[in-house]
Scaffold this active site. Structure first.
Site, short mmCIF file in Angstrom:
data_model
loop_
_atom_site.label_atom_id
_atom_site.label_comp_id
_atom_site.label_asym_id
_atom_site.label_seq_id
_atom_site.Cartn_x
_atom_site.Cartn_y
_atom_site.Cartn_z
N TYR A 1 -14.47 1.02 10.03
CA TYR A 1 -13.25 1.31 10.25
C TYR A 1 -12.75 1.86 11.62
O TYR A 1 -11.86 1.32 12.40
CB TYR A 1 -12.92 2.37 9.05
CG TYR A 1 -11.48 2.86 8.86
CD1 TYR A 1 -10.44 2.17 8.31
CD2 TYR A 1 -11.04 4.08 9.47
CE1 TYR A 1 -9.09 2.58 8.32
CE2 TYR A 1 -9.70 4.55 9.38
CZ TYR A 1 -8.76 3.70 8.77
OH TYR A 1 -7.50 4.14 8.56
N GLY B 1 0.73 -1.16 -0.07
CA GLY B 1 -0.18 -0.22 0.01
C GLY B 1 0.86 1.29 -0.07
O GLY B 1 2.00 1.22 -0.22
N LYS C 1 3.17 -13.17 19.74
CA LYS C 1 3.35 -13.83 21.16
C LYS C 1 4.21 -15.24 20.89
O LYS C 1 4.99 -15.39 21.59
CB LYS C 1 1.74 -14.34 21.41
CG LYS C 1 1.87 -14.82 22.76
CD LYS C 1 0.48 -15.24 23.10
CE LYS C 1 0.07 -16.70 23.19
NZ LYS C 1 -1.36 -17.18 23.32
N THR D 1 -6.22 -2.94 -1.98
CA THR D 1 -6.00 -1.75 -2.38
C THR D 1 -4.52 -1.34 -2.67
O THR D 1 -4.24 -0.30 -3.35
CB THR D 1 -6.44 -0.61 -1.22
OG1 THR D 1 -5.77 -0.94 -0.02
CG2 THR D 1 -7.97 -0.66 -0.95
N ALA E 1 -0.94 0.24 13.04
CA ALA E 1 -1.17 1.51 12.33
C ALA E 1 -2.45 1.57 12.78
O ALA E 1 -3.56 1.36 12.17
CB ALA E 1 -1.00 1.12 10.80
N GLY F 1 -1.14 -12.87 17.83
CA GLY F 1 -0.62 -14.44 18.00
C GLY F 1 0.79 -14.78 17.56
O GLY F 1 1.46 -15.64 18.02
N LYS G 1 -10.44 -0.21 14.18
CA LYS G 1 -9.27 0.18 14.60
C LYS G 1 -9.25 0.35 16.28
O LYS G 1 -8.25 0.10 16.87
CB LYS G 1 -8.92 1.55 14.13
CG LYS G 1 -8.53 1.28 12.61
CD LYS G 1 -7.10 0.81 12.37
CE LYS G 1 -6.90 0.93 10.90
NZ LYS G 1 -5.53 0.35 10.78
P1 NAD Z 1 -3.59 1.58 1.52
O1 NAD Z 1 -4.91 1.17 1.35
O2 NAD Z 1 -2.65 2.15 0.42
O3 NAD Z 1 -2.97 0.43 2.08
C1 NAD Z 1 -3.27 -0.83 2.80
C2 NAD Z 1 -2.73 -1.99 2.49
O4 NAD Z 1 -3.23 -3.11 3.31
C3 NAD Z 1 -2.93 -2.35 0.90
O5 NAD Z 1 -1.82 -2.65 0.30
C4 NAD Z 1 -4.13 -3.39 0.95
O6 NAD Z 1 -3.99 -4.25 -0.19
C5 NAD Z 1 -3.74 -4.02 2.18
N1 NAD Z 1 -4.76 -4.98 2.96
C6 NAD Z 1 -6.07 -4.78 3.14
N2 NAD Z 1 -6.50 -5.58 3.70
C7 NAD Z 1 -5.87 -6.53 3.80
C8 NAD Z 1 -5.97 -7.89 4.39
N3 NAD Z 1 -7.15 -8.37 4.93
N4 NAD Z 1 -4.87 -8.40 4.39
C9 NAD Z 1 -3.75 -8.13 3.87
N5 NAD Z 1 -3.56 -7.03 3.24
C10 NAD Z 1 -4.54 -6.23 3.22
O7 NAD Z 1 -3.43 2.38 2.95
P2 NAD Z 1 -2.64 3.39 3.49
O8 NAD Z 1 -2.93 4.84 3.45
O9 NAD Z 1 -1.09 3.02 3.26
O10 NAD Z 1 -2.68 2.91 5.13
C11 NAD Z 1 -1.91 1.92 5.57
C12 NAD Z 1 -2.47 1.89 7.19
O11 NAD Z 1 -2.34 3.03 7.77
C13 NAD Z 1 -3.81 1.40 7.35
O12 NAD Z 1 -3.88 0.54 8.52
C14 NAD Z 1 -4.42 2.74 7.64
O13 NAD Z 1 -5.74 2.42 8.58
C15 NAD Z 1 -3.58 3.27 8.54
N6 NAD Z 1 -3.90 4.90 8.34
C16 NAD Z 1 -3.46 5.66 7.29
C17 NAD Z 1 -3.61 6.90 7.17
C18 NAD Z 1 -3.50 7.74 5.83
O14 NAD Z 1 -3.73 8.91 6.14
N7 NAD Z 1 -2.86 7.37 5.06
C19 NAD Z 1 -4.30 7.61 8.13
C20 NAD Z 1 -4.66 6.82 9.40
C21 NAD Z 1 -4.20 5.49 9.46
N1 UDP Z 2 -1.45 -17.15 14.83
C1 UDP Z 2 -0.99 -17.10 13.83
N2 UDP Z 2 0.61 -17.24 13.63
C2 UDP Z 2 1.09 -17.66 14.80
C3 UDP Z 2 0.62 -17.88 15.92
C4 UDP Z 2 -0.93 -17.54 16.25
O1 UDP Z 2 -1.53 -16.61 12.64
O2 UDP Z 2 2.39 -17.70 14.58
C5 UDP Z 2 -3.04 -16.97 15.03
C6 UDP Z 2 -3.75 -18.19 15.75
O3 UDP Z 2 -4.55 -18.66 14.39
C7 UDP Z 2 -4.77 -17.68 16.66
C8 UDP Z 2 -4.31 -16.13 16.66
O4 UDP Z 2 -3.30 -16.04 16.08
O5 UDP Z 2 -5.97 -17.88 16.05
C9 UDP Z 2 -4.08 -15.84 18.14
O6 UDP Z 2 -3.14 -16.49 18.71
P1 UDP Z 2 -3.03 -16.98 20.29
O7 UDP Z 2 -1.96 -17.59 20.59
O8 UDP Z 2 -3.18 -15.63 21.16
O9 UDP Z 2 -4.42 -17.57 20.69
P2 UDP Z 2 -4.88 -19.06 20.60
O10 UDP Z 2 -4.34 -19.87 19.62
O11 UDP Z 2 -4.55 -19.44 22.01
O12 UDP Z 2 -6.29 -18.78 20.51
#
Ligand code: NAD
Ligand code: UDP
Ligand code: UDP
Length: 317
Positions: free
Chosen positions: A151, A18, A111, A43, A120, A108, A155
């Site tokens: 959102y 992003g 941890k 995005t 972020a 997780g 957050k």
């Molecule tokens: P962006 O949309 O350009 O980047 C977000 C990235 O997250 C994208 O590359 C998107 O493909 C990826 N993404 C979305 N859902 C995903 C998922 N489920 N799994 C994996 N990847 C996923 O936005 P940005 O401006 O670069 O924002 C980055 C972070 O900073 C965000 O968390 C946003 O909430 C936070 N933020 C940005 C601003 C700003 O002004 N740009 C302000 C406050 C907070």
């Molecule tokens: N998890 C992950 N990667 C890791 C360890 C955990 O994606 O290396 C995920 C896992 O699927 C779990 C979540 O993180 O659902 C939370 O992990 P945590 O150990 O806190 O919780 P628990 O597994 O005990 O529910």
């Protein structure tokens, strides 16, 4: 300070394709670290990381953070989440899942591996604020059932999870509340005000101001913000945040439109469109905590940052 982040670590950046993530990755690679970019490209764009394709310390993994992920890393920057209103409202359930399930999975992972983890977060946790400027100890004024709630509340819940993993499991957490940020690689079609105004001005089309343009925002240039990320991650374990990162310079949308017209030399007129529901009236970070804790403050003035951003957007006009 610089020494602390100057030796090689395995750093994961979710949302790394992003706008903000790709700039962060450039800096991390410059510092000599290995970087794993995790992104589902919802995005984000491969174009943002295309210049890194052959970089030996860079790796891209297409993955959705709502699914578990097992990798070995030293630091995690959790940026995955659509950030612009039109994108996060496109599939609001997925937006909340990304913030909440994404945070749980990344916490997780932190941890299990003992990695430090950065979140972020956003000024949206303050909602339409009744306190101005916003300090970190203001709890916010947020509609839990409106179009922005997926959102904002996502957050907020992610922040809760970060602090509970800290209290319950002793994780090293760093929570940044990011205020509006702009610069090259903003998505040209994500509807955010800076990109919308610049593209309209470059095309000679009307500048779309929502409402009367008296609402305010504070705009931080991306390089300043990324410096704040790195400094926060480099702090010792006692520093958790939340910590505001943004530029305290506050401008109305009308002032922003006038600046963009002046910088581009555009003949565009201003047009007025309806104000979206729950649009915050004003927003300005109180950055006293960032100044005191990180010795950080923005260095790029809005006019200078806009000039650099306009240069980038010329290719889309
Ligand atoms: P962006 O949309 O350009 O980047 C977000 C990235 O997250 C994208 O590359 C998107 O493909 C990826 N993404 C979305 N859902 C995903 C998922 N489920 N799994 C994996 N990847 C996923 O936005 P940005 O401006 O670069 O924002 C980055 C972070 O900073 C965000 O968390 C946003 O909430 C936070 N933020 C940005 C601003 C700003 O002004 N740009 C302000 C406050 C907070
Ligand atoms: N998890 C992950 N990667 C890791 C360890 C955990 O994606 O290396 C995920 C896992 O699927 C779990 C979540 O993180 O659902 C939370 O992990 P945590 O150990 O806190 O919780 P628990 O597994 O005990 O529910
Ligand atoms: N805005 C505008 N014209 C646009 C896009 C946005 O006037 O083309 C306004 C919007 O109503 C808001 C401000 O600009 O008051 C910032 O909008 P953005 O979507 O960039 O960020 P956010 O509202 O999340 O701070």
């Amino acid at each position: 300070m610089a020494r602390q982040y100057n030796f090689r670590k395995r750093v994961m950046v979710t949302g790394g394709a992003g706008f903000l993530g790709s700039h962060l990755i450039d800096r991390l690679l410059d510092q000599g670290h290995e970087v794993l970019c995790v992104d589902n490209l919802f995005t984000g764009a491969k174009l943002n990381i295309d210049h890194l394709r052959t970089h030996e310390r860079f790796e891209f993994l297409r993955h959705d953070v709502t699914m578990p992920l097992y990798v070995e890393v030293d630091e995690i920057y959790n940026l995955a989440c659509p950030a612009s209103p039109i994108h996060y409202q496109h599939d609001p359930v997925q937006t909340t899942k990304t913030s909440v399930h994404g945070a749980i999975n990344m916490l997780g992972l932190a941890k299990r591996t003992g990695a430090k983890i950065f979140q972020a977060s956003t000024s949206e946790v303050y909602g339409d604020p009744a306190v101005h400027p916003q300090p970190e100890d203001y709890w916010g004024y947020v509609n839990p059932v409106g179009p922005r709630s997926c959102y904002d509340e996502g957050k907020r819940c992610a922040e809760t999870l970060f602090f509970d993993y800290r209290r319950q499991h002793g994780l090293g957490i760093k929570v940044a509340r990011i205020f509006n940020t702009y610069g090259p690689r903003m998505h040209p079609a994500d509807g955010r005000v800076v990109s919308n105004f610049i593209i309209a001005a470059l095309k000679g089309e009307p500048i779309p101001i929502y409402g009367d343009g008296s609402q305010t925002r504070s705009f931080c240039y991306v390089d300043d913000l990324v410096e704040g990320f790195l400094r926060l991650m480099a702090t010792d374990d006692a520093v958790t945040g939340p910590i505001n990162l943004g530029n305290p310079g506050e401008f109305s949308m009308r002032e922003l439109a006038e600046k963009v017209i002046a910088i581009t030399g555009s003949k565009s007129e201003i047009s007025h469109l309806p104000l979206p529901q729950d649009d915050p009236r004003q927003r300005q970070p109180d950055i006293s905590r960032a100044k005191a804790t990180l010795d950080w403050q923005p260095t790029v003035a809005l006019d200078e940052g806009l000039v650099r951003t306009v240069e980038y957007f010329r290719r889309f006009a």
